[in-house]
Scaffold this motif. Structure first.
Motif, PDB file in Angstrom:
ATOM      1  N   GLU A  24       0.826  -1.205   0.000  1.00 20.83           N
ATOM      2  CA  GLU A  24       0.000   0.000   0.000  1.00 20.83           C
ATOM      3  C   GLU A  24       0.864   1.260   0.000  1.00 20.83           C
ATOM      4  N   GLN A  25       2.059   1.176   0.604  1.00 22.86           N
ATOM      5  CA  GLN A  25       2.941   2.335   0.685  1.00 22.86           C
ATOM      6  C   GLN A  25       3.463   2.769  -0.681  1.00 22.86           C
ATOM      7  N   VAL A  26       3.510   1.833  -1.628  1.00 20.34           N
ATOM      8  CA  VAL A  26       3.982   2.165  -2.970  1.00 20.34           C
ATOM      9  C   VAL A  26       2.837   2.136  -3.987  1.00 20.34           C
ATOM     10  N   GLY A  27       1.618   1.890  -3.509  1.00 24.20           N
ATOM     11  CA  GLY A  27       0.447   1.918  -4.371  1.00 24.20           C
ATOM     12  C   GLY A  27       0.412   0.824  -5.406  1.00 24.20           C
ATOM     13  N   GLU A  28       0.790  -0.383  -5.011  1.00 24.52           N
ATOM     14  CA  GLU A  28       0.837  -1.484  -5.965  1.00 24.52           C
ATOM     15  C   GLU A  28       0.049  -2.696  -5.460  1.00 24.52           C
ATOM     16  N   ASP A  29      -0.482  -3.476  -6.393  1.00 20.98           N
ATOM     17  CA  ASP A  29      -1.102  -4.765  -6.090  1.00 20.98           C
ATOM     18  C   ASP A  29      -0.098  -5.852  -6.441  1.00 20.98           C
ATOM     19  N   TRP A  30       0.272  -6.677  -5.454  1.00 26.69           N
ATOM     20  CA  TRP A  30       1.274  -7.712  -5.686  1.00 26.69           C
ATOM     21  C   TRP A  30       0.611  -9.068  -5.919  1.00 26.69           C
ATOM     22  N   VAL A  31       1.434 -10.060  -6.275  1.00 26.72           N
ATOM     23  CA  VAL A  31       0.933 -11.390  -6.637  1.00 26.72           C
ATOM     24  C   VAL A  31       0.866 -12.285  -5.400  1.00 26.72           C
ATOM     25  N   TRP A  32      -0.293 -12.913  -5.200  1.00 24.64           N
ATOM     26  CA  TRP A  32      -0.522 -13.789  -4.063  1.00 24.64           C
ATOM     27  C   TRP A  32      -0.987 -15.164  -4.525  1.00 24.64           C
ATOM     28  N   VAL A  33      -0.769 -16.159  -3.675  1.00 21.04           N
ATOM     29  CA  VAL A  33      -1.251 -17.514  -3.922  1.00 21.04           C
ATOM     30  C   VAL A  33      -1.959 -18.010  -2.670  1.00 21.04           C
ATOM     31  N   SER A  34      -2.955 -18.861  -2.839  1.00 25.63           N
ATOM     32  CA  SER A  34      -3.669 -19.398  -1.682  1.00 25.63           C
ATOM     33  C   SER A  34      -4.175 -20.801  -1.970  1.00 25.63           C
ATOM     34  N   ASP A  35      -4.168 -21.630  -0.916  1.00 26.71           N
ATOM     35  CA  ASP A  35      -4.802 -22.944  -1.006  1.00 26.71           C
ATOM     36  C   ASP A  35      -6.110 -22.956  -0.216  1.00 26.71           C
ATOM     37  N   VAL A  47       5.726  -7.470  -7.306  1.00 26.82           N
ATOM     38  CA  VAL A  47       5.784  -6.927  -8.650  1.00 26.82           C
ATOM     39  C   VAL A  47       4.489  -6.180  -8.915  1.00 26.82           C
ATOM     40  N   LYS A  48       4.585  -5.065  -9.613  1.00 20.02           N
ATOM     41  CA  LYS A  48       3.419  -4.226  -9.866  1.00 20.02           C
ATOM     42  C   LYS A  48       2.541  -4.852 -10.943  1.00 20.02           C
ATOM     43  N   THR A  49       1.402  -5.378 -10.543  1.00 17.37           N
ATOM     44  CA  THR A  49       0.484  -5.944 -11.524  1.00 17.37           C
ATOM     45  C   THR A  49      -0.337  -4.817 -12.148  1.00 17.37           C
ATOM     46  N   VAL A  50      -0.364  -4.799 -13.462  1.00 18.31           N
ATOM     47  CA  VAL A  50      -1.048  -3.746 -14.207  1.00 18.31           C
ATOM     48  C   VAL A  50      -2.171  -4.396 -15.008  1.00 18.31           C
ATOM     49  N   TYR A  51      -3.374  -4.407 -14.440  1.00 21.44           N
ATOM     50  CA  TYR A  51      -4.492  -5.102 -15.064  1.00 21.44           C
ATOM     51  C   TYR A  51      -4.073  -6.530 -15.371  1.00 21.44           C
ATOM     52  N   PRO A  52      -4.573  -7.537 -14.650  1.00 22.83           N
ATOM     53  CA  PRO A  52      -5.896  -7.533 -14.060  1.00 22.83           C
ATOM     54  C   PRO A  52      -6.089  -6.494 -12.957  1.00 22.83           C
ATOM     55  N   GLY A  53      -7.218  -5.843 -13.004  1.00 17.62           N
ATOM     56  CA  GLY A  53      -7.577  -4.789 -12.087  1.00 17.62           C
ATOM     57  C   GLY A  53      -9.036  -4.471 -12.260  1.00 17.62           C
ATOM     58  N   GLU A  54      -9.368  -3.208 -12.204  1.00 20.19           N
ATOM     59  CA  GLU A  54     -10.784  -2.863 -12.237  1.00 20.19           C
ATOM     60  C   GLU A  54     -11.442  -3.149 -13.575  1.00 20.19           C
ATOM     61  N   PHE A  74       0.145 -13.523 -16.554  1.00 25.29           N
ATOM     62  CA  PHE A  74      -0.512 -12.270 -16.214  1.00 25.29           C
ATOM     63  C   PHE A  74       0.334 -11.094 -16.672  1.00 25.29           C
ATOM     64  N   LYS A  75      -0.223  -9.902 -16.581  1.00 28.67           N
ATOM     65  CA  LYS A  75       0.432  -8.675 -17.033  1.00 28.67           C
ATOM     66  C   LYS A  75       0.980  -7.922 -15.827  1.00 28.67           C
ATOM     67  N   ALA A  76       2.250  -7.520 -15.879  1.00 24.36           N
ATOM     68  CA  ALA A  76       2.852  -6.827 -14.739  1.00 24.36           C
ATOM     69  C   ALA A  76       4.027  -5.978 -15.195  1.00 24.36           C
ATOM     70  N   ASP A  77       4.463  -5.092 -14.307  1.00 20.19           N
ATOM     71  CA  ASP A  77       5.608  -4.212 -14.561  1.00 20.19           C
ATOM     72  C   ASP A  77       6.618  -4.440 -13.451  1.00 20.19           C
ATOM     73  N   GLY A  78       7.779  -4.955 -13.807  1.00 16.07           N
ATOM     74  CA  GLY A  78       8.797  -5.259 -12.815  1.00 16.07           C
ATOM     75  C   GLY A  78       9.947  -4.285 -12.828  1.00 16.07           C
ATOM     76  N   VAL A  79      10.793  -4.368 -11.802  1.00 22.45           N
ATOM     77  CA  VAL A  79      11.956  -3.494 -11.661  1.00 22.45           C
ATOM     78  C   VAL A  79      13.215  -4.286 -11.982  1.00 22.45           C
ATOM     79  N   ARG A  80      14.060  -3.731 -12.848  1.00 19.63           N
ATOM     80  CA  ARG A  80      15.302  -4.385 -13.216  1.00 19.63           C
ATOM     81  C   ARG A  80      16.335  -4.240 -12.108  1.00 19.63           C
ATOM     82  N   GLU A  81      17.457  -4.936 -12.255  1.00 21.19           N
ATOM     83  CA  GLU A  81      18.522  -4.868 -11.259  1.00 21.19           C
ATOM     84  C   GLU A  81      19.118  -3.471 -11.164  1.00 21.19           C
ATOM     85  N   ASP A  82      19.055  -2.705 -12.251  1.00 22.92           N
ATOM     86  CA  ASP A  82      19.605  -1.347 -12.230  1.00 22.92           C
ATOM     87  C   ASP A  82      18.605  -0.324 -11.703  1.00 22.92           C
TER      88      ASP A  82
END
Length: 218
Positions: A24-35, A47-54, A74-82
């Motif tokens: 929430e501090q960076v305004g991103e929805d991250w990837v979760w798994v559940s059983d 990782v910043k998921t960019v739609y799926p969303g509203e 899924f569709k997402a925007d990640g951060v590189r090592e740099d």
């Protein structure tokens, strides 16, 4: 936490996207798994998921998330090592942190901020996701050389490729025109059927078996 875009991964797990205090501090929805248990519910990738969303719904058969075999694309925007970002690209997960990654940096075009400073690369705007007989993902993606064209991924960089440059025309700006194909989500007789623009015939029904170079008018 606003959990959304639930997608079954295998017989006992599902993938979804949500926020916790940290994300929430960076305004991103991250990837979760559940059983389905508290102990078996965890964030697997920051990782910043960019739609799926509203704009995602179960009625969207060719949206930006789909199960293929026992993995979820899924569709997402990640951060590189740099520290730069990749832009929205195709990602895949098997429900583990190690098995959650971007399949390829399809659009290598530089992204810059308002001051003209490079911030990474632009995304390929992936969409029209189709599960191709549990062999891999067929989708539409953009790059400067080809524009929006049909692509395929088996979840690895080596197995992610342009199926065909259906419309090889290039605009006056040097950018590929692309076929801008659209589809309904249905497969037929081992093929993906779609509407696409092809020089010489215009917008017509075309089909592909997802083999590189295979793209034919119906």
């Amino acid at each position: 936490s606003n959990p959304h875009a639930f997608c079954q991964m295998d017989e006992t797990h599902f993938i979804f996207f949500a926020r916790d205090f940290e994300s929430e501090q960076v305004g991103e929805d991250w990837v979760w798994v559940s059983d389905g248990t508290e102990e078996g519910t965890m964030c697997i990738k920051q990782v910043k998921t960019v739609y799926p969303g509203e704009n995602y719904s179960e009625d969207d058969l060719v949206g930006p998330i789909v199960r293929v075999g026992r993995k979820v694309f899924f569709k997402a925007d990640g951060v590189r090592e740099d520290g730069f970002t990749y832009g929205p690209e195709v990602w895949v997960t098997d429900g583990t942190e190690e098995g959650t990654h971007m399949v390829a940096d399809i659009n290598w075009e530089e992204a810059k901020d308002e001051q003209g400073i490079q911030t990474g690369t632009l995304g390929c705007a992936p969409t029209q996701f189709i599960n191709f007989y549990n062999e891999g993902l067929e989708f539409r993606g953009w790059d400067p050389d080809h524009g929006n064209e049909p692509r395929f991924s088996d979840g690895t960089e080596a197995g992610t490729y342009l199926i065909a440059d259906v419309n090889p025309n290039v605009g006056t700006n040097g950018i590929g025109a692309g076929s801008n194909h659209t589809k309904t989500g249905d497969l037929y007789n081992g093929m993906v059927i779609m509407r696409a623009y092809c020089p010489g015939i215009g917008n017509e029904l075309l089909a592909t078996t997802c083999v590189k170079g295979n793209f034919l008018p119906v």
